[in-house]
Design a protein around this motif. Structure first.
Motif, short mmCIF file in Angstrom:
data_model
loop_
_atom_site.label_atom_id
_atom_site.label_comp_id
_atom_site.label_asym_id
_atom_site.label_seq_id
_atom_site.Cartn_x
_atom_site.Cartn_y
_atom_site.Cartn_z
N GLY A 119 3.69 -1.92 2.64
CA GLY A 119 4.82 -2.85 2.55
C GLY A 119 4.36 -4.29 2.66
N LYS A 120 3.34 -4.51 3.51
CA LYS A 120 2.84 -5.88 3.70
C LYS A 120 2.21 -6.42 2.42
CE LYS A 120 1.60 -5.04 8.50
NZ LYS A 120 0.44 -4.81 9.37
N HIS A 121 1.76 -5.47 1.56
CA HIS A 121 1.13 -5.89 0.31
C HIS A 121 2.13 -5.85 -0.85
CE1 HIS A 121 -2.32 -4.87 2.84
NE2 HIS A 121 -3.00 -5.71 2.08
N GLY A 122 3.40 -5.66 -0.49
CA GLY A 122 4.44 -5.70 -1.52
C GLY A 122 4.57 -4.45 -2.36
N HIS A 123 3.85 -3.35 -1.97
CA HIS A 123 3.99 -2.10 -2.75
C HIS A 123 4.28 -0.98 -1.77
CE1 HIS A 123 1.82 -4.16 -5.99
NE2 HIS A 123 0.93 -4.50 -5.07
N GLU A 124 5.42 -0.98 -1.12
CA GLU A 124 5.64 0.03 -0.09
C GLU A 124 5.53 1.44 -0.67
OE1 GLU A 124 8.10 -0.92 3.06
OE2 GLU A 124 8.41 1.17 3.67
N ALA A 125 4.60 2.21 -0.09
CA ALA A 125 4.38 3.58 -0.57
C ALA A 125 5.27 4.51 0.27
CB ALA A 125 2.92 3.95 -0.41
N LEU A 159 -3.26 8.13 -2.28
CA LEU A 159 -4.00 7.01 -2.89
C LEU A 159 -3.15 5.75 -3.04
CD1 LEU A 159 -6.28 8.61 -5.64
CD2 LEU A 159 -6.92 7.66 -3.41
N ASP A 160 -1.80 5.93 -3.00
CA ASP A 160 -0.92 4.75 -3.10
C ASP A 160 -1.14 3.77 -1.96
OD1 ASP A 160 0.25 5.57 -5.42
OD2 ASP A 160 2.05 6.43 -4.48
N PHE A 161 -1.64 4.27 -0.83
CA PHE A 161 -1.83 3.33 0.30
C PHE A 161 -3.17 3.46 1.00
CE2 PHE A 161 -1.19 6.39 3.75
CZ PHE A 161 -0.45 7.40 3.13
N ARG A 162 -4.00 4.41 0.61
CA ARG A 162 -5.24 4.68 1.34
C ARG A 162 -6.11 3.44 1.52
NH1 ARG A 162 -10.68 5.98 -0.45
NH2 ARG A 162 -11.77 6.88 1.34
N ASP A 163 -6.31 2.70 0.44
CA ASP A 163 -7.26 1.58 0.52
C ASP A 163 -6.81 0.49 1.49
OD1 ASP A 163 -8.88 2.91 -1.12
OD2 ASP A 163 -8.62 1.62 -2.88
N TYR A 164 -5.49 0.42 1.74
CA TYR A 164 -5.01 -0.58 2.70
C TYR A 164 -5.46 -0.24 4.13
CZ TYR A 164 -1.84 -1.84 -1.14
OH TYR A 164 -1.31 -2.20 -2.35
N LEU A 165 -5.87 1.00 4.34
CA LEU A 165 -6.19 1.44 5.72
C LEU A 165 -7.64 1.14 6.12
CD1 LEU A 165 -4.44 4.95 5.64
CD2 LEU A 165 -3.44 2.71 6.11
N ILE A 166 -8.51 0.89 5.15
CA ILE A 166 -9.93 0.65 5.43
C ILE A 166 -10.09 -0.57 6.36
CG2 ILE A 166 -12.15 -0.02 4.36
CD1 ILE A 166 -11.20 1.51 1.83
#
Ligand code: HEM
Length: 359
Positions: free
Chosen positions: A28-34, A108-115
Motif C-alpha cells: 500500500g505504501k508503494h501505491g500498489h496494495e496487494a 510476488l505482488d508484494f514479496r520484493d517490498y519485504l526484502i
C-alpha cells in the motif's frame, strides 16, 4: 468503587484499537496494495501471539522444573502446560494451510517490498528454540540478521538453563537404577545378551538366506550389539556422544530408558507421560519445519529467501539438524519385549507403587 472508572469493555480490555491498527501492508505504501498481503501479515501476527503464549507456558515450566528437589506434585502442572503447548502447536501447524490459499503469483505482488525482512528474525521463535534446548545454532549467518539489541537478548536467553538441561539433570538424579543388592543394568544386560544370541541363532539357521545375506545380517546384528554396549560402557557412550549420537548424559539416557521400559509402574507413569510430551513437542516442531519448507518451495521454487538464505534448501537442512529431543525417539533402539524384561524385585516394585493404608 471509583466513580471515575469506566466499566471494563471488551475492546478496551483486549486493546483492540491498538491490535487491529497494526496491519499495515507495505505494498500500500508503494501505491500498489496487494490484496493477499493482509493475509500474510495476519498469519504472521497470529503466529507471534501463539509464540508469546508458548513462551509464557515454557518459562513457567522452566521455573517449576528448576526447583531442587523437584516437587512431584508440580510435575502434574508441568505436564498440563506441556500439553497446552502441544495443542497450540497443532493449531499453528494448521495455519500454514490458510496461507497456502495465496498463490505464488499473488505472493510476488508484494514479496520484493519485504526484502531484507524475514521469519529468520523472529526473536520469539528463536527464544522458543533456545528455551526448549536447541544449542549452538546462533551461527554467524543467522546472527548477522538480528539487531544488536535482539542479539544481546538472545545471548542472555542462551546463557540461561534450558528445558533440555533441566530434564537431563532430573533424569540423571532418578533413583531406582541401583536398588539395595539389585543392579538393574546387570539383569538388563543379561536379557539383552540372551535376546541377541537368540537372533544370531535365527539368522544362522535361516534356510532362506544365502551366505552373503547371512553375513550381512550377522554384521548388522553386531552393530546392534555395539550400540547396546554404549549403555553398559560409559566411555564408549562418551565416544558416541562426541560423534553426535547422543545429547543426554549417560545417566540420563539410562534413566529415560528405565522409565520407558517400566512405565506401567505407578510412580513412573507421569515421568513417562512427560517424556512423551517432549517427543510430541519435538515432533510438532519438526512437522512445522517440514510444512514451512514445502510451502516455501511452493511459493519460491529455488529463489533465495527475502532474508538472504538459499531459501527452501536452507529450510530443508534444518528439518533434521534442529531436532532437540531426538535422543528420546532413539531410545526405542534399546527396548526389549516385555516378556524378556528382567523382573524387578518385590521391594522395588513396592517402592514404585502407590499404596493406601488399609483399616
Ligand atoms: C509465503 C509464506 C512464507 C515464505 C515464502 C517464507 C519464506 C521463508 C524463507 C525463504 C526463510 C529462510 C530465511 C530467508 O532467507 O528469508 C524463512 C525462514 C523462516 N520463516 Fe518463513 N516464510 C513464509 C511464512 C512464514 C510464516 C507464516 C511463519 C510464521 C511465523 C514463518 C516463520 C519463519 C521462521 C521462524 C523462519 C526461520 C527458520 C529457521 O531459521 O529455522 N514463515 N521463511
Amino acid at each position: 468503587m471509583n466513580k471515575e472508572k469506566q466499566p471494563l469493555c471488551y475492546g478496551g480490555y483486549l486493546k483492540l484499537p491498538i491490535l487491529l491498527d497494526t496491519q499495515v501492508p507495505e505494498s500500500g505504501k508503494h501505491g500498489h496494495e496487494a490484496h493477499d498481503e493482509m493475509l500474510f501479515i495476519i498469519t504472521h501476527q497470529a503466529y507471534e501471539l501463539w509464540f508469546k503464549q508458548i513462551l509464557h507456558e515454557l518459562c513457567s515450566i522452566l521455573a517449576l522444573f528448576s526447583a531442587l528437589p523437584l516437587d512431584e506434585k508440580k510435575l502434574h502442572t508441568i505436564s498440563a502446560r506441556l500439553q497446552r503447548i502441544i495443542k497450540i502447536q497443532h493449531v499453528i501447524n494448521q495455519q500454514i494451510s490458510i496461507l497456502e490459499t495465496m498463490t505464488p503469483l499473488d505472493f510476488l505482488d508484494f514479496r520484493d517490498y519485504l526484502i531484507p525482512a524475514s521469519g529468520f528474525q523472529s526473536i520469539q521463535f528463536r527464544e522458543i528454540e533456545l528455551r526448549l534446548g536447541l544449542s549452538h545454532h546462533l551461527s554467524s549467518c543467522t546472527y548477522g540478521r538480528f539487531t544488536d539489541d535482539d542479539k544481546a537478548y538472545l545471548e542472555k536467553v542462551a546463557e540461561q538453563v534450558s528445558l533440555f538441561e533441566l530434564l537431563d539433570a532430573w533424569l540423571a538424579r532418578t533413583p531406582f537404577l541401583e536398588f539395595q543388592d539389585f543392579s538393574f543394568w546387570d539383569s538388563y544386560g543379561a536379557a539383552v545378551k540372551t535376546m541377541l544370541d537368540n537372533d544370531a541363532n535365527i539368522i544362522g539357521n535361516n534356510p532362506l538366506l544365502n551366505a552373503s545375506e547371512r553375513n550381512q545380517q550377522l554384521q548388522d546384528l553386531e552393530m546392534t550389539r555395539q550400540s547396546f554396549n554404549c549403555l553398559f560402557d560409559e566411555s564408549l557412550y562418551q565416544q558416541y556422544k562426541q560423534d553426535g549420537h547422543f545429547k543426554f548424559t549417560h545417566n540420563a539416557t539410562l534413566a529415560a530408558l528405565f522409565i520407558q521400559l517400566y512405565r506401567d509402574e505407578p510412580l513412573l507413569q507421569l515421568p513417562f507421560k512427560v517424556l512423551n510430551q517432549l517427543m510430541d513437542i519435538d515432533a510438532q516442531l519438526t512437522t512445522w519445519r517440514s510444512n514451512h519448507y514445502l510451502m516455501v518451495q511452493r511459493m519460491l521454487g529455488t529463489k533465495i529467501g527475502t532474508g538472504g538464505s538459499s531459501g527452501h534448501e536452507y529450510l530443508k537442512s534444518t528439518i533434521n539438524s534442529k531436532r532437540i529431543y531426538a535422543d528420546l525417539f532413539n531410545l526405542s533402539t534399546y527396548l526389549i519385549p516385555r516378556s524378556k524384561l528382567p523382573k524387578l524385585p518385590e521391594s522395588l516394585i513396592h517402592s514404585l507403587g502407590f499404596y493406601q493404608e488399609r483399616y
